[in-house]
Design a protein around this motif. Structure first.
Motif, mmCIF file in Angstrom:
data_model
loop_
_atom_site.group_PDB
_atom_site.id
_atom_site.type_symbol
_atom_site.label_atom_id
_atom_site.label_comp_id
_atom_site.label_asym_id
_atom_site.label_seq_id
_atom_site.Cartn_x
_atom_site.Cartn_y
_atom_site.Cartn_z
ATOM 1 N N LEU A 156 0.846 -1.205 0.000
ATOM 2 C CA LEU A 156 0.000 0.000 0.000
ATOM 3 C C LEU A 156 0.875 1.246 0.000
ATOM 4 O O LEU A 156 2.049 1.196 0.372
ATOM 5 C CB LEU A 156 -0.952 0.040 1.214
ATOM 6 N N ASP A 157 0.279 2.345 -0.466
ATOM 7 C CA ASP A 157 0.971 3.637 -0.438
ATOM 8 C C ASP A 157 0.268 4.476 0.625
ATOM 9 O O ASP A 157 -0.894 4.884 0.435
ATOM 10 C CB ASP A 157 0.875 4.302 -1.823
ATOM 11 N N ILE A 158 0.965 4.741 1.724
ATOM 12 C CA ILE A 158 0.311 5.427 2.845
ATOM 13 C C ILE A 158 -0.052 6.879 2.526
ATOM 14 O O ILE A 158 -0.763 7.520 3.278
ATOM 15 C CB ILE A 158 1.163 5.355 4.146
ATOM 16 N N ARG A 159 0.434 7.397 1.393
ATOM 17 C CA ARG A 159 0.088 8.771 1.002
ATOM 18 C C ARG A 159 -1.322 8.855 0.443
ATOM 19 O O ARG A 159 -1.871 9.943 0.293
ATOM 20 C CB ARG A 159 1.058 9.293 -0.061
ATOM 21 N N ARG A 160 -1.895 7.696 0.058
ATOM 22 C CA ARG A 160 -3.210 7.692 -0.593
ATOM 23 C C ARG A 160 -4.264 7.164 0.371
ATOM 24 O O ARG A 160 -4.270 5.971 0.702
ATOM 25 C CB ARG A 160 -3.163 6.801 -1.840
ATOM 26 N N VAL A 208 3.764 12.770 7.362
ATOM 27 C CA VAL A 208 2.649 13.345 8.130
ATOM 28 C C VAL A 208 1.325 12.695 7.725
ATOM 29 O O VAL A 208 0.710 11.975 8.517
ATOM 30 C CB VAL A 208 2.572 14.886 7.950
ATOM 31 N N ASN A 209 0.917 12.918 6.462
ATOM 32 C CA ASN A 209 -0.385 12.382 6.044
ATOM 33 C C ASN A 209 -0.433 10.865 6.217
ATOM 34 O O ASN A 209 -1.418 10.318 6.712
ATOM 35 C CB ASN A 209 -0.685 12.719 4.579
ATOM 36 N N GLY A 210 0.627 10.190 5.797
ATOM 37 C CA GLY A 210 0.652 8.718 5.843
ATOM 38 C C GLY A 210 0.430 8.205 7.263
ATOM 39 O O GLY A 210 -0.380 7.294 7.489
ATOM 40 N N THR A 211 1.135 8.785 8.216
ATOM 41 C CA THR A 211 1.001 8.351 9.613
ATOM 42 C C THR A 211 -0.420 8.628 10.122
ATOM 43 O O THR A 211 -1.032 7.785 10.789
ATOM 44 C CB THR A 211 2.038 9.102 10.486
ATOM 45 N N ILE A 212 -0.940 9.794 9.778
ATOM 46 C CA ILE A 212 -2.293 10.157 10.242
ATOM 47 C C ILE A 212 -3.350 9.264 9.573
ATOM 48 O O ILE A 212 -4.265 8.754 10.233
ATOM 49 C CB ILE A 212 -2.570 11.656 9.984
ATOM 50 N N TYR A 213 -3.195 9.028 8.266
ATOM 51 C CA TYR A 213 -4.169 8.178 7.553
ATOM 52 C C TYR A 213 -4.197 6.759 8.138
ATOM 53 O O TYR A 213 -5.261 6.183 8.355
ATOM 54 C CB TYR A 213 -3.817 8.079 6.062
ATOM 55 N N MET A 214 -3.009 6.195 8.358
ATOM 56 C CA MET A 214 -2.949 4.824 8.886
ATOM 57 C C MET A 214 -3.620 4.755 10.253
ATOM 58 O O MET A 214 -4.383 3.829 10.541
ATOM 59 C CB MET A 214 -1.483 4.365 9.032
#
Ligand SMILES: NC(=O)c1ccc[n+]([C@@H]2O[C@H](COP(=O)([O-])OP(=O)(O)OC[C@H]3O[C@@H](n4cnc5c(N)ncnc54)[C@H](OP(=O)(O)O)[C@@H]3O)[C@@H](O)[C@H]2O)c1
Length: 222
Positions: free
Chosen positions: A57-61, A109-115
């Motif tokens: 997976l791409d944690i940016r999406r 930032v976004n990746g950690t928050i999204y996960m």
């Protein structure tokens, strides 16, 4: 035994955490963009008698994150998320491209928050769950030629501290981990670190995290 999801588990610190957690009998869900290093880690764990599964997976999406986390939750009772995936571009601010700036912010930032946002509803249904955020000493102090990287790590420090307060009294603990330089593929293609021999091994840092982490809100390993 826990089921532990680790982002960036194909290389560096994430890989060491995966191997060591699996060695203790935990099941590892190895996550990252490239499937091949993840499958190598899964194979290594299986050969040592452990249990692991790989998901790309791409944690940016955000959509990718939500779909993958839903799929994982259908098959595994994950009780721990290690937000480890991260990237760094270093140099004076004027030398960084907009693409590099955006990539760092979106991943770290976004990746950690999204996960975290995607796993939270599942964790709230578990008797006990943990979120471990791998930050860096760059999240404690600003450093020359690390402005944007440090900004992303300060952001996750703020995220972790706030989430700790928000989840106080629930079944979920949040631990922010701050460590200095490690000798990993993170530095490939960079001359920011002059003497890599001074860096610590990710194996040693993973060992410390696993031995010392007991749901406390902060770990400083420097
Ligand atoms: N090395 C150091 O000196 C140091 C010091 C302090 C803190 N840290 C932090 O420690 C963490 C681990 O870094 P490391 O040193 O082990 O570096 P690394 O070996 O480069 O590991 C980073 C991992 O993140 C994954 N990743 C990157 N972008 C991703 C994305 N968009 N979606 C999903 N996975 C992604 C990469 O796999 P794919 O490319 O296959 O996706 C890679 O496996 C990072 O958060 C880093 O900031 C590192």
């Amino acid at each position: 035994m826990d089921v532990i999801a680790i982002t960036g588990a194909g290389t560096g610190l994430g890989k060491e955490l995966a191997l060591q957690y699996a060695g203790q009998g935990h099941t590892v869900i190895a996550l990252g963009r490239r499937i091949s290093p993840l499958l190598d880690v899964v194979q290594e764990i299986n050969q040592l008698g452990g249990k692991a599964f790989a998901y790309s997976l791409d944690i940016r999406r955000y959509e990718d994150v939500v779909n993958t986390v839903d799929m994982i939750a259908k098959h595994h009772r994950v009780t721990c998320l290690v937000n480890n995936a991260g990237i760094g571009h270093f140099g004076p601010l004027s030398s960084l491209s907009v693409q590099q700036i955006d990539d760092m912010i979106q991943t770290n930032v976004n990746g950690t928050i999204y996960m975290t946002k995607a796993f939270l509803p599942y964790f709230l249904t578990m008797p006990k769950a943990k979120i471990i955020n791998i930050i860096s000493t760059a999240g404690l102090r600003g450093k020359v030629n690390e402005s944007v990287y440090a900004a992303t790590k300060f952001a996750i420090r703020g995220f972790s501290e706030s989430l700790t307060k928000e989840l106080e009294g629930t079944n979920i603990s949040v631990t922010a981990v701050y460590m200095g330089g490690m000798d990993t593929p993170f530095w490939h293609g960079s001359d920011h670190i002059k003497d890599r021999l001074r860096l610590r091994s990710p194996k040693e840092i993973a060992k410390q995290i696993i031995a010392l982490e007991h749901g406390q809100n902060e770990m400083i390993l420097s």
